[in-house]
Design a protein around this motif. Structure first.
Motif, PDB file in Angstrom:
ATOM      1  N   UNK A  97       0.850  -1.194   0.000  1.00  0.00           N
ATOM      2  CA  UNK A  97       0.000   0.000   0.000  1.00  0.00           C
ATOM      3  C   UNK A  97       0.883   1.240   0.000  1.00  0.00           C
ATOM      4  N   UNK A  98       0.800   2.090  -1.058  1.00  0.00           N
ATOM      5  CA  UNK A  98       1.709   3.242  -1.123  1.00  0.00           C
ATOM      6  C   UNK A  98       1.389   4.281  -0.047  1.00  0.00           C
ATOM      7  N   UNK A 116       9.031  11.900   1.594  1.00  0.00           N
ATOM      8  CA  UNK A 116       9.106  10.657   2.361  1.00  0.00           C
ATOM      9  C   UNK A 116      10.081   9.668   1.719  1.00  0.00           C
ATOM     10  N   UNK A 117      10.188   9.725   0.398  1.00  0.00           N
ATOM     11  CA  UNK A 117      11.086   8.801  -0.311  1.00  0.00           C
ATOM     12  C   UNK A 117      12.546   9.017   0.091  1.00  0.00           C
ATOM     13  N   UNK A 118      12.881  10.244   0.524  1.00  0.00           N
ATOM     14  CA  UNK A 118      14.262  10.502   0.972  1.00  0.00           C
ATOM     15  C   UNK A 118      14.611   9.641   2.187  1.00  0.00           C
ATOM     16  N   UNK A 153       8.177   4.330   1.245  1.00  0.00           N
ATOM     17  CA  UNK A 153       7.394   4.236   0.020  1.00  0.00           C
ATOM     18  C   UNK A 153       6.030   3.601   0.268  1.00  0.00           C
ATOM     19  N   UNK A 154       5.955   2.745   1.299  1.00  0.00           N
ATOM     20  CA  UNK A 154       4.699   2.045   1.595  1.00  0.00           C
ATOM     21  C   UNK A 154       4.288   2.315   3.038  1.00  0.00           C
ATOM     22  N   UNK A 155       3.052   1.934   3.356  1.00  0.00           N
ATOM     23  CA  UNK A 155       2.576   2.088   4.733  1.00  0.00           C
ATOM     24  C   UNK A 155       3.404   1.208   5.663  1.00  0.00           C
ATOM     25  N   UNK A 180      12.995  -5.165   6.441  1.00  0.00           N
ATOM     26  CA  UNK A 180      13.865  -4.247   7.176  1.00  0.00           C
ATOM     27  C   UNK A 180      14.826  -3.476   6.278  1.00  0.00           C
ATOM     28  N   UNK A 181      15.243  -4.088   5.160  1.00  0.00           N
ATOM     29  CA  UNK A 181      16.311  -3.474   4.380  1.00  0.00           C
ATOM     30  C   UNK A 181      16.015  -3.409   2.883  1.00  0.00           C
ATOM     31  N   UNK A 182      14.747  -3.399   2.528  1.00  0.00           N
ATOM     32  CA  UNK A 182      14.389  -3.427   1.098  1.00  0.00           C
ATOM     33  C   UNK A 182      15.049  -2.306   0.316  1.00  0.00           C
TER      34      UNK A 182
END
Length: 699
Positions: free
Chosen positions: A10-11, A26-28, A32-34, A689-691
């Motif tokens: 979910x974005x 937020x991408x910084x 990216x997702x909930x 955790x590290x995607x």
């Protein structure tokens, strides 16, 4: 085990108030997702539950305080600042703002009542609060109660306030109630930590309830935090193992060492390598002869001869027609490496180049050409090696000295500078060196992607350093001892430790100490080095000390790594209780490098706590860096050995190896169980955790 949770897909734009523009902010933070928001955990908590009297303020403790404005001035100094003086019935304190507006200044009229929150620190006028959060209490307004529970503080970025992050997290936690994250670990793990579900642990950590045990949450030892920290450590361990497996699939050049070349090198030395050096060199040469990239960490105590080991590794590469890059953290250390490698390799027919920031444009251009055309066989450099325009003709081996001084992405970026790859990528071998002894259990977790070799023997002729603890009340005696040593032809370091974690204040302390010593010892040549000097001034002063023109060098801990001055036989370390044992051991290693009897004076302040005294006694008892590391692990934990949040290849969000070392055996045991019985869960754990840090993991 449940299926993958929908919140992972979910974005963030599904959250109220997040449009495309804000999503870019937020991408910084890799949100990216909930689910990313849910696993963006608090760094710490603010305790705004109690108003602290100004008279009770102490440095480095976040506080809420209230007071009346008695003064407000714009002060002109090195930087223009707004200084607001608050007073209550117990005392007064200054608030200092370097960024302020006229409207802000007008708010702080004399007589205004202010409540503020911040971290008291030692400043120009004693204890000050820099840029605290604040609000004005309107005359006659109803008393506003303090917060009733802890306030989470998150890692953030420009354009994203804590308040907004808390609102987003609140929405994510609400969504989690209907779509909880998957339980990827055996049910036994939740039971072991006394936690109902992963979702419960997440909700609790983001928004601790009113009755939550504040000390446990501040310390990070609450069962919900420990449950999450365990999963993060496990994911980190699995990611490094996966990284290692990926590296084994890559192709590296086979670099069998030329035995005649190696013997010629040994014959040219005025000493014989120790058994430990020879054993580690054999480990490295065995790796280099394989077609997979070597990934090896060499730990060697101060003065154990890691540079010689690096040179023997480099010989295997240059002897096969490949180039070597050696990255050092400072220009002083890079220059020292350059001199050693030139002395050892030039007579064997190999050219050593160096690439540092202080080169002129013309010198740099010439060096870059030599690197690109393969004329430079070994390139010694600093962070300049990582610049975009650096390209190697045939890079076969990368050597990183003191790897914790570099970002992991920098180390990995050197892999992409190889023009020899062609259609099939060829990756250079990697040798990482550190003089920070790390207990083996800890190293297996922090550096699970690296093979480990230890140089556990010092070369003969190293003089043990006599270490003594002396109170600052006997400073005059110590100064006399410095005078005697210098007049006898020896050289001395006087180290001022970091003050309140501020390089600016540490520099000021060093400058003040140099001034006092010049008054007390007018007959001596006294130099000064600290982190705020530019590289050229630092190197010039260090060169003068090395050449004997300076007798007494006053410095901050910037002299900790690698500099070799055999005539320096006395070191004074101010306030050694402020430093970790590993750092003290590194500093002490700057003396005792010749055949002169050497001494290290730990000039401690009062009062000295029981733990601090126990730690400093360790320095008196032993010179073995590994014993010191084990003792520090026992007394204080490994935070100062590895850094509390950054370790190995990844940035931890919640786990802290200083606090959580007791979980390492369970991490290893669980990783083994997953590899044996449920490999399908490994990738989802790493992804959770590290995607968005995969560029750190691959190498």
């Amino acid at each position: 085990m449940s299926a993958a949770p929908s919140l992972a897909n979910l974005p963030v734009t599904a959250l109220k108030g997040v449009g495309d523009s804000f999503a870019q902010t937020l991408a910084k933070l890799n949100l990216f997702t909930v689910q990313d928001v849910l696993f963006h955990l608090p760094l710490r908590y603010l305790d705004r539950t109690t108003v602290v009297p100004i008279g009770d303020l102490a440095p480095n403790t976040s506080v809420v305080l209230e007071g009346t404005v008695v003064r407000c001035d714009v002060v002109m100094g090195r930087r223009r600042s707004l200084v607001v003086t608050l007073r209550d019935e117990t005392g007064q304190v200054n608030l200092r703002f370097y960024h302020f507006t006229g409207a802000q200044k007008a708010q702080f009229a004399v007589g205004a009542e202010v409540r503020c929150f911040g971290d008291p620190r030692l400043g120009a006028s004693g204890i000050e609060l820099y840029h605290p959060e604040y609000e004005l209490i309107q005359p006659g307004a109803a008393y506003k109660p303090v917060d009733q529970s802890l306030t989470p503080v998150y890692p953030t970025t420009e354009g994203l306030s804590q308040a907004r992050l808390r609102k987003l997290t609140s929405q994510a936690v609400a969504l989690m109630r209907t779509s909880p994250p998957a339980e990827l670990l055996p049910a036994e793990i939740n039971r072991r930590f006394g936690v109902e579900t992963l979702a419960h642990a997440l909700a609790y950590v983001h928004f601790p309830p009113k009755e939550a045990p504040i000390p446990a949450l501040v310390a990070g030892t609450h069962p919900c935090q420990q449950r999450l920290a365990f999963e993060e450590m496990l994911a980190h361990h699995l990611a490094l193992q996966e990284s290692r497996e990926q590296a084994r699939q890559e192709t590296a050049p086979r670099l069998p060492v030329d035995s005649k070349l190696l013997q010629d090198f040994y014959d040219s030395l005025p000493f014989s390598p120790t058994n430990a050096q020879q054993r580690v060199i054999r480990d490295i040469h065995a790796d280099l002869s394989q077609p997979q990239p070597m990934l090896r960490l060499v730990q060697g105590d101060v003065g154990s001869g890691k540079t010689l080991v690096a040179a023997a590794a480099a010989l295997a590469a240059v002897g096969n027609g490949w180039q070597v890059a050696l990255a050092a953290p400072t220009e002083i250390l890079a220059e020292q490496h350059k001199r050693n490698f030139e002395r050892w390799l030039a007579p064997l027919g190999f050219q050593v180049a160096w690439l540092v920031g202080k080169l002129t444009a013309k010198q740099k251009e010439k060096t870059l050409e030599q690197i690109a055309h393969g004329e430079a066989h070994l390139v010694v450099g600093t962070h300049a090696l990582f610049q975009e325009q650096v390209r190697f003709a045939k890079l076969g081996l990368v050597i990183i000295d003191e790897q914790h001084r570099f970002g992991v992405h920098q180390r990995l970026s050197l892999r992409d500078k190889n023009a020899a790859s062609g259609a099939a990528p060829i990756f250079p071998h990697q040798l990482v060196m550190t003089a920070t002894p790390i207990p083996r259990t800890l190293a297996m977790t922090a550096y699970a992607d690296l093979d480990l070799s230890v140089i556990d023997e010092l070369p003969p002729g190293r003089t043990p350093v006599n270490t003594v603890l002396i109170s600052q009340q006997r400073r005059a005696d110590v100064i006399e001892r410095v005078r005697d040593a210098c007049l006898a032809g020896r050289q001395v370091y006087w180290v001022c430790t970091l003050v309140e974690d501020s390089e600016t204040l540490a520099a000021a302390a060093a400058e003040e100490m140099a001034s006092r010593l010049r008054q007390s010892l007018p007959e001596l040549q006294i130099g000064l080095i600290h982190g705020r000097l530019n590289s050229r001034d630092k190197e010039q002063t260090m060169a003068q000390f090395k050449d004997g023109h300076i007798q007494l060098l006053v410095a901050t801990t910037v002299i900790e790594v690698g500099v070799d001055v055999p005539n320096a036989s006395l070191m004074i370390i101010e306030n050694p209780e402020r430093l970790g044992l590993a750092q003290l051991h590194q500093l002490r290693g700057r003396v005792g490098r010749g055949n002169i009897e050497s001494h290290c004076v730990l000039l401690y302040g009062h009062p000295l706590s029981k733990v601090a005294k126990e730690r400093l006694q360790v320095m008196r008892r032993t010179h073995d860096g590994f014993v010191i590391a084990e003792e520090d692990l026992r007394i204080r934990g490994p935070g100062e050995l590895l850094g509390t949040r950054q370790t190995g290849a990844l940035q931890f969000r919640l786990a802290d190896l200083e606090r959580d070392a007791h979980m390492i055996p369970l991490v290893h045991e669980t990783a083994e169980l997953l590899h044996t019985y449920n490999q399908a869960l490994i990738r989802p754990l790493i992804q959770r955790w590290f995607a968005h840090q995969q560029h750190y993991v691959k190498g």
